[in-house]
Design an enzyme around this catalytic site. Sequence first.
Site, short mmCIF file in Angstrom:
data_model
loop_
_atom_site.label_atom_id
_atom_site.label_comp_id
_atom_site.label_asym_id
_atom_site.label_seq_id
_atom_site.Cartn_x
_atom_site.Cartn_y
_atom_site.Cartn_z
N THR A 173 -7.40 10.90 20.73
CA THR A 173 -6.84 9.57 20.99
C THR A 173 -6.86 8.79 19.68
OG1 THR A 173 -7.39 9.46 23.33
CG2 THR A 173 -7.48 7.37 22.16
N ARG A 201 -3.55 9.47 36.66
CA ARG A 201 -4.86 9.05 36.14
C ARG A 201 -4.68 8.12 34.94
NH1 ARG A 201 -7.58 9.20 30.97
NH2 ARG A 201 -9.80 9.37 31.33
N VAL A 202 -5.39 7.01 34.93
CA VAL A 202 -5.40 6.12 33.77
C VAL A 202 -6.86 5.93 33.35
CG1 VAL A 202 -4.88 3.80 32.93
CG2 VAL A 202 -3.29 4.92 34.49
N ASP A 204 -9.68 4.43 30.06
CA ASP A 204 -10.08 3.15 29.49
C ASP A 204 -9.05 2.57 28.52
OD1 ASP A 204 -10.82 5.49 27.84
OD2 ASP A 204 -11.29 3.94 26.37
N GLY A 225 -12.96 8.32 23.86
CA GLY A 225 -13.96 9.16 24.53
C GLY A 225 -13.65 9.29 26.01
N1 ASP Z 1 -10.40 7.52 26.22
C1 ASP Z 1 -9.26 8.38 26.47
C2 ASP Z 1 -9.05 8.46 27.97
O1 ASP Z 1 -10.02 8.60 28.69
C3 ASP Z 1 -9.43 9.75 25.92
C4 ASP Z 1 -9.91 9.85 24.49
O2 ASP Z 1 -10.32 8.87 23.89
O3 ASP Z 1 -9.85 10.97 23.95
O4 ASP Z 1 -7.93 8.48 28.40
#
Ligand code: ASP
Length: 303
Positions: A173, A201-202, A204, A225
């Site tokens: 991300t 799905r969504v 953070d 994360g």
């Molecule tokens: N935080 C992002 C999510 O959960 C994924 C990521 O940061 O890799 O959609």
Amino acid sequence: MEPVIIVHGGAGSWDSHDDKLDQAVAVCQDAAQRGLVFLKAGGSALDAVEAAVRVLEDSPIFDAGRGSYLNSRGMIEMDALIVDGSSLDFGAIAAVQRIKNPISAARIIMTNSRHNFLVGSGAESFIEINGIPRCDVDDLVTEGQLKKYEDLRKQNANQAPENRSVISPIGDTVGAVALDILGNLAAATSTGGTNFKEPGRVGDSPLIGCGGYADNRIGAVSATGQGEALMKVVISKSVCDFMVQGYSTQEACDAAINLLNERVGGQGGLIAIDQNGAVGFAYNTMAMPYSIVSSDGNQVAGS
Ligand code: ASP
């Protein structure tokens, strides 16, 4: 005020593909430099974070824009957030399938709509009406992600959704935070979400205070994360709350990662700048590529 920008390329299990990690750090450096061009010319922190995140979205290395992970039905659904620390205004977009640069779409929602957060096909048509045509799905899907999807599909054939397993579901991300010459702060985060996620799905990333936050009176933060864990501790706002309590930017990032770990057993990473330009970053995953550049020519990058 001395302008500064930090970008990240996602907290995750990058150790399993080292070459890719080096490339990710290099693209983070390019992205930070792109943002710095705006800041040096007297441009806004908002322009800088949008420009930096576009560079990361256009790179197929990251799970954002082109190169996004595919969900369990083989589709891309992307989320993004941009926050203006001067007004606390923000624009967010979620579960969009055919937008090349979701971060610019989030900014258009902030500036051109009566709302702050649009999702799905309604968001895509709003963006189209505002001058950005939908892209082809093929412009976003990479061969690498298609192969990962096929492997996961075979592995999880006949498994109920709650039993599906995904090794390294997070990572890649992208995000940026910046302070401009006038003392304005901004934050931006963009993602394809987690690998092989359920359709709809969504996480953070597009949620204000979770995937990002900015307040000129405190600081600016972008998070990455495990979305399901990051949301529970409203991680980006938590970093700002720690700053208000007197923690330095670095201490606030460390404290928020400890909170994430101790309270919900989560994994993630953060980048942050406070109102005076002090920077910090922290993660409890194997790696998180990042780059920090300031207008005095200092550049730090790593993972
Ligand atoms: N935080 C992002 C999510 O959960 C994924 C990521 O940061 O890799 O959609």
